[in-house]
Design a protein around this motif. Sequence first.
Motif, PDB file in Angstrom:
ATOM      1  N   CYS A 248       0.851  -1.185   0.000  1.00  0.00           N
ATOM      2  CA  CYS A 248       0.000   0.000   0.000  1.00  0.00           C
ATOM      3  C   CYS A 248       0.890   1.239   0.000  1.00  0.00           C
ATOM      4  O   CYS A 248       1.863   1.313   0.747  1.00  0.00           O
ATOM      5  N   VAL A 250       0.301   4.036   1.142  1.00  0.00           N
ATOM      6  CA  VAL A 250       0.138   4.846   2.352  1.00  0.00           C
ATOM      7  C   VAL A 250       0.782   4.165   3.557  1.00  0.00           C
ATOM      8  O   VAL A 250       1.591   4.768   4.263  1.00  0.00           O
ATOM      9  N   CYS A 251       0.463   2.885   3.810  1.00  0.00           N
ATOM     10  CA  CYS A 251       0.923   2.234   5.044  1.00  0.00           C
ATOM     11  C   CYS A 251       1.954   1.138   4.813  1.00  0.00           C
ATOM     12  O   CYS A 251       2.548   0.640   5.769  1.00  0.00           O
ATOM     13  N   CYS A 268      -6.841  -2.039   0.856  1.00  0.00           N
ATOM     14  CA  CYS A 268      -5.902  -2.144   1.974  1.00  0.00           C
ATOM     15  C   CYS A 268      -6.732  -2.257   3.244  1.00  0.00           C
ATOM     16  O   CYS A 268      -7.448  -1.315   3.603  1.00  0.00           O
ATOM     17  N   CYS A 271      -5.847   0.623   5.805  1.00  0.00           N
ATOM     18  CA  CYS A 271      -6.264   2.012   5.515  1.00  0.00           C
ATOM     19  C   CYS A 271      -7.778   2.153   5.313  1.00  0.00           C
ATOM     20  O   CYS A 271      -8.304   3.252   5.417  1.00  0.00           O
TER      21      CYS A 271
HETATM   22 ZN   LIG Z   1      -2.712   0.987   3.576  1.00  0.00          ZN
END
Ligand SMILES: [Zn+2]
Length: 273
Positions: A248, A250-251, A268, A271
């Motif tokens: 992902c 973002v994370c 995800c 998220c």
């Molecule tokens: Zn994520």
Amino acid sequence: MPELPEVETICRDLLRLVRGLVFEDVRIIDRRVIRGGSGAFFHRSLVGRKIVDVRRRGKAVVLDLGGLCLVVQPMMTGQLVARSGPAEDVLLKETKIVFLLSKRRQLLYNDQRLFGRLQIVAREEDLDYIRQLGPDPLDKNFTVEVLAERLRQRRPAIKTVLMDGRCIAGIGNIYASEILFRCGIDPCQSAMRLSMPQMMRLHKAVLEVLCEAVAMGGTTVRNYRSGDGQSGQFQNVVRVYGRDGQPCQVCGREIVRIVQSQRSTFYCSHCQK
Ligand SMILES: [Zn+2]
């Protein structure tokens, strides 16, 4: 499969390239893509008619011929590509219909898998698909209140509901996954249980993702082409669609793929809650 951004791109290209032109002849190579009448009826209805407008309704292209409409639903692999020059140069194995237009232009309908359909109707609403369409996300009247109203009584998962054209027009599998990632909503959550803050985030994400995709000329997976034969570019910036097993953005956790209503969903689980 062409969704709202791809069909919007096709319509904008065709508006620029074929509006005002007249159908001089129609060569039907494979009539299986024609619905609602014979090939002879299709031919007779079009020849001599002028294209006065081109507009999108959901995932369909409407060529407005003034008192008559040619509705094209590309479905999985349909392409509607305008070009100029001698018609004989361009026939591909997947070309099913060649529309010969004035000013030595042509419009080709290509379709590898024959799921697409073309139909002549007096008014576009005569087609069940168009008559039953929900509000269009690019319409200025598509407010968060309109979205909330559409989702209020729908018990199925939000991913499945977003893809139902009778609820909201034009969103398919790619953009449903991208939109839900963008607003951090679990695709399995029941649509009717979204909170108002979630609804507002969802509304914003719908507009952002679709407008960005239109600006990039859509997404090319399989064989989508715009009205002037170009590939889209949004596939280069997708954050979850087709990215299962990858981190992902973002994370850093793994994007997963699940199946909802027989379609793949990518998300995800960290998220999107
Ligand atoms: Zn994520």
